[in-house]
Design a protein around this motif. Structure first.
Motif, PDB file in Angstrom:
ATOM      1  N   THR A   1       0.828  -1.208   0.000  1.00  0.00           N
ATOM      2  CA  THR A   1       0.000   0.000   0.000  1.00  0.00           C
ATOM      3  C   THR A   1       0.860   1.254   0.000  1.00  0.00           C
ATOM      4  N   ALA A   2       1.949   1.231   0.775  1.00  0.00           N
ATOM      5  CA  ALA A   2       2.849   2.385   0.810  1.00  0.00           C
ATOM      6  C   ALA A   2       3.506   2.615  -0.544  1.00  0.00           C
ATOM      7  N   TYR A   3       3.872   1.541  -1.243  1.00  0.00           N
ATOM      8  CA  TYR A   3       4.491   1.671  -2.560  1.00  0.00           C
ATOM      9  C   TYR A   3       3.486   2.245  -3.570  1.00  0.00           C
ATOM     10  N   THR A   4       2.264   1.745  -3.527  1.00  0.00           N
ATOM     11  CA  THR A   4       1.233   2.278  -4.422  1.00  0.00           C
ATOM     12  C   THR A   4       0.969   3.753  -4.136  1.00  0.00           C
ATOM     13  N   ALA A   5       0.954   4.114  -2.855  1.00  0.00           N
ATOM     14  CA  ALA A   5       0.739   5.519  -2.488  1.00  0.00           C
ATOM     15  C   ALA A   5       1.875   6.399  -2.996  1.00  0.00           C
ATOM     16  N   ALA A   6       3.118   5.898  -2.934  1.00  0.00           N
ATOM     17  CA  ALA A   6       4.252   6.673  -3.433  1.00  0.00           C
ATOM     18  C   ALA A   6       4.158   6.868  -4.941  1.00  0.00           C
ATOM     19  N   GLN A   7       3.752   5.811  -5.664  1.00  0.00           N
ATOM     20  CA  GLN A   7       3.583   5.951  -7.108  1.00  0.00           C
ATOM     21  C   GLN A   7       2.494   6.967  -7.453  1.00  0.00           C
ATOM     22  N   ASN A   8       1.377   6.882  -6.741  1.00  0.00           N
ATOM     23  CA  ASN A   8       0.293   7.835  -6.983  1.00  0.00           C
ATOM     24  C   ASN A   8       0.707   9.252  -6.613  1.00  0.00           C
ATOM     25  N   ALA A   9       1.495   9.397  -5.550  1.00  0.00           N
ATOM     26  CA  ALA A   9       1.967  10.725  -5.159  1.00  0.00           C
ATOM     27  C   ALA A   9       2.861  11.321  -6.239  1.00  0.00           C
ATOM     28  N   LEU A  10       3.703  10.514  -6.872  1.00  0.00           N
ATOM     29  CA  LEU A  10       4.548  11.013  -7.949  1.00  0.00           C
ATOM     30  C   LEU A  10       3.706  11.422  -9.150  1.00  0.00           C
ATOM     31  N   THR A  11       2.697  10.625  -9.455  1.00  0.00           N
ATOM     32  CA  THR A  11       1.803  10.991 -10.560  1.00  0.00           C
ATOM     33  C   THR A  11       1.110  12.317 -10.280  1.00  0.00           C
ATOM     34  N   GLU A  12       0.604  12.491  -9.061  1.00  0.00           N
ATOM     35  CA  GLU A  12      -0.068  13.738  -8.702  1.00  0.00           C
ATOM     36  C   GLU A  12       0.905  14.912  -8.701  1.00  0.00           C
ATOM     37  N   ALA A  13       2.151  14.682  -8.277  1.00  0.00           N
ATOM     38  CA  ALA A  13       3.135  15.761  -8.274  1.00  0.00           C
ATOM     39  C   ALA A  13       3.481  16.194  -9.696  1.00  0.00           C
ATOM     40  N   ARG A  14       3.625  15.221 -10.590  1.00  0.00           N
ATOM     41  CA  ARG A  14       3.889  15.576 -11.986  1.00  0.00           C
ATOM     42  C   ARG A  14       2.710  16.313 -12.598  1.00  0.00           C
ATOM     43  N   LEU A  15       1.506  15.900 -12.247  1.00  0.00           N
ATOM     44  CA  LEU A  15       0.317  16.611 -12.732  1.00  0.00           C
ATOM     45  C   LEU A  15       0.291  18.035 -12.195  1.00  0.00           C
ATOM     46  N   ALA A  16       0.588  18.214 -10.909  1.00  0.00           N
ATOM     47  CA  ALA A  16       0.609  19.557 -10.326  1.00  0.00           C
ATOM     48  C   ALA A  16       1.656  20.435 -11.003  1.00  0.00           C
ATOM     49  N   LEU A  17       2.812  19.850 -11.333  1.00  0.00           N
ATOM     50  CA  LEU A  17       3.843  20.609 -12.034  1.00  0.00           C
ATOM     51  C   LEU A  17       3.365  21.017 -13.420  1.00  0.00           C
ATOM     52  N   ALA A  18       2.699  20.111 -14.120  1.00  0.00           N
ATOM     53  CA  ALA A  18       2.196  20.438 -15.453  1.00  0.00           C
ATOM     54  C   ALA A  18       1.130  21.529 -15.390  1.00  0.00           C
ATOM     55  N   LEU A  19       0.231  21.441 -14.403  1.00  0.00           N
ATOM     56  CA  LEU A  19      -0.816  22.460 -14.269  1.00  0.00           C
ATOM     57  C   LEU A  19      -0.220  23.819 -13.911  1.00  0.00           C
ATOM     58  N   ALA A  20       0.748  23.836 -12.998  1.00  0.00           N
ATOM     59  CA  ALA A  20       1.383  25.096 -12.622  1.00  0.00           C
ATOM     60  C   ALA A  20       2.155  25.689 -13.793  1.00  0.00           C
ATOM     61  N   THR A  21       2.815  24.829 -14.580  1.00  0.00           N
ATOM     62  CA  THR A  21       3.541  25.318 -15.738  1.00  0.00           C
ATOM     63  C   THR A  21       2.598  25.861 -16.792  1.00  0.00           C
ATOM     64  N   ALA A  22       1.434  25.228 -16.959  1.00  0.00           N
ATOM     65  CA  ALA A  22       0.445  25.739 -17.912  1.00  0.00           C
ATOM     66  C   ALA A  22      -0.058  27.122 -17.489  1.00  0.00           C
ATOM     67  N   GLU A  23      -0.285  27.310 -16.206  1.00  0.00           N
ATOM     68  CA  GLU A  23      -0.697  28.630 -15.712  1.00  0.00           C
ATOM     69  C   GLU A  23       0.415  29.652 -15.921  1.00  0.00           C
TER      70      GLU A  23
END
Length: 443
Positions: free
Chosen positions: A414-436
């Motif tokens: 579960t911790a490994y899956t959470a870390a993978q999802n956290a990286l996906t969300e962080a990359r998404l946040a970076l893309a959204l911030a860069t788009a703004e």
């Protein structure tokens, strides 16, 4: 990348992301319209149509099977109904500029006197016929002021087109990033479902062999069922994200696959005073000033002159006639419209100041969001995810060797899956911030 704007000047250069082809939308320089020193044109002004504008027909047909971010931006530019409508508005503004440059049409008048009367005037032999041509002179700067207002509106419409293009580019970047993130979540959900199903199978074997209590197998089957449910949710979300991206192109069929990197912007510099919103506010202020000049010139005398030919039927003689007429500003001197135009100028000045403050804050916030997202992505990529992966590997080895319980393995998984999802969300946040940030950089 610097974290703070230069606080000493509202026109400080702000380091942000931009792309010459997409983020920074090219627009004409802000015109200074309606200047009193500008000579009055002899005829209607030439069209100022932007040479790079395509035909006002959106692209049709199916989208490419695999769509990259650059392709998505290009398809949106060619297909979006909003962009087509904005370009049509520019064409309409260009037509109004041409119309404002035309002089008033001359008036042809025909006058017949001394007919259908009494006595000697009851016959037609004493009629007098006059054919005259009258022309309003359009003096006092009326035509120049009228053209100035139309040109200011054209400049504002062109900037609104640039804003529409920049907004569309930001929406495409954001939705493309959400689509890629949904695709990554789907991949993680598939991997997690496979691991959970395999773990449930192994737990069943161990329970049958007496190495684990039945509760452990029940826990593993429950985790597998939850993983299957999350997989179905991820599939639905991934398809919905592709459909939403296609809707930005005016297409109802979802894009099949998304490919390529999430980010397409490079670091650049921007002067907040040159942002699209501030430039639009400046052009609107110029338009208000041009409207004030137009209302002011409306108070000037506007004579009309006429010349014609008169024919006297009784004698057969022909003579020229001429005249001049003008309204007398005794009661209505356009006082109310002039006062309203002055108030509109003050309002436009206030809107320009507000736009500059807003865009400066947006730039500062966007920079901070990008820097925070970059730091989070780096931390997850360099430490958190590798450590979680190693912990999962060790837990799987320990579980197979009987040194770790099923619950411990489930927790690590579960911790490994959470870390993978956290990286996906962080990359998404970076893309959204860069788009703004790219939207703020558009100019």
């Amino acid at each position: 990348m610097n974290r703070m704007l230069a606080a000493a000047s509202a026109a400080a250069m702000v380091p942000i992301y931009g792309s010459p082809a997409t983020a920074q939308v090219s627009t004409p320089a802000t015109p200074r319209v309606g200047s009193p020193t500008t000579p009055e044109p002899a005829g209607p002004p030439a069209p100022t149509r932007q040479a790079d504008l395509p035909l006002l027909v959106p692209r049709e047909g199916a989208l490419p099977a695999s769509l990259s971010l650059q392709q998505a931006l290009e398809e949106a530019e060619a297909r979006s109904p909003a962009i087509v409508a904005a370009r049509a508005a520019v064409e309409a503004a260009e037509a109004r500029v041409r119309q404002a440059g035309f002089r008033s049409n001359p008036e042809l008048s025909v006058e017949v006197e001394n007919f259908a009367g009494t006595g000697e005037l009851s016959v037609l032999r004493r009629t007098e016929s006059t054919v005259a041509l009258n022309q309003r002179l359009d003096l006092g700067g009326r035509r120049q002021a009228r053209v100035g207002v139309a040109r200011a509106e054209l400049a504002a419409t062109e900037l609104r087109l640039s804003i529409a293009r920049a907004d569309l580019a930001r929406q495409v970047r954001e939705q493309f990033a959400r689509g890629v993130a949904a695709r990554e979540r789907l991949r993680l959900a598939e991997e997690n479902e496979v691991r959970a199903r395999d773990l449930a199978r192994v737990a069943g074997v161990l329970v049958d062999a007496g190495r684990e209590p039945p509760l452990r197998a029940l826990r593993a089957r429950s985790a597998a069922a939850q993983a299957r449910a999350e997989l179905e949710t991820a599939r639905a979300d991934e398809q919905a994200s592709r459909a939403t991206l296609s809707s930005l192109f005016g297409v109802s069929t979802p894009v099949e696959t998304l490919s390529g990197p999430l980010l397409d912007l490079e670091p650049s510099m921007i002067d907040p005073e040159q942002s699209l919103e501030v430039r639009l506010a400046e052009v609107e202020q110029l338009g208000a000033e041009a409207a004030l000049r137009q209302e002011t010139t409306a108070r000037n005398l506007d004579p009309a002159v006429g010349v014609g030919v008169r024919h006297v039927r009784e004698t057969g003689d022909v003579a020229l006639v001429g005249g001049i007429s003008m309204p007398l500003p005794v009661f209505d001197r356009n006082q109310g419209n002039v006062a309203a135009a002055r108030a509109n100028v003050r309002a436009a000045e206030a809107r320009r100041a507000a736009a500059l403050a807003t865009i400066t804050v947006r730039a500062r916030n966007a920079i901070a969001n990008v820097e925070a997202a970059e730091a989070r992505v780096e931390a997850l990529e360099r430490a958190a995810l590798p450590e979680a992966a190693e912990a999962l590997r060790l837990a799987q080895v320990s579980y197979r060797e009987g040194r770790a319980s099923l619950l411990e393995l489930l927790d690590v998984q579960t911790a490994y899956t959470a870390a993978q999802n956290a990286l996906t969300e962080a990359r998404l946040a970076l893309a959204l911030a860069t788009a703004e940030l790219g939207r703020v950089a558009a100019r």
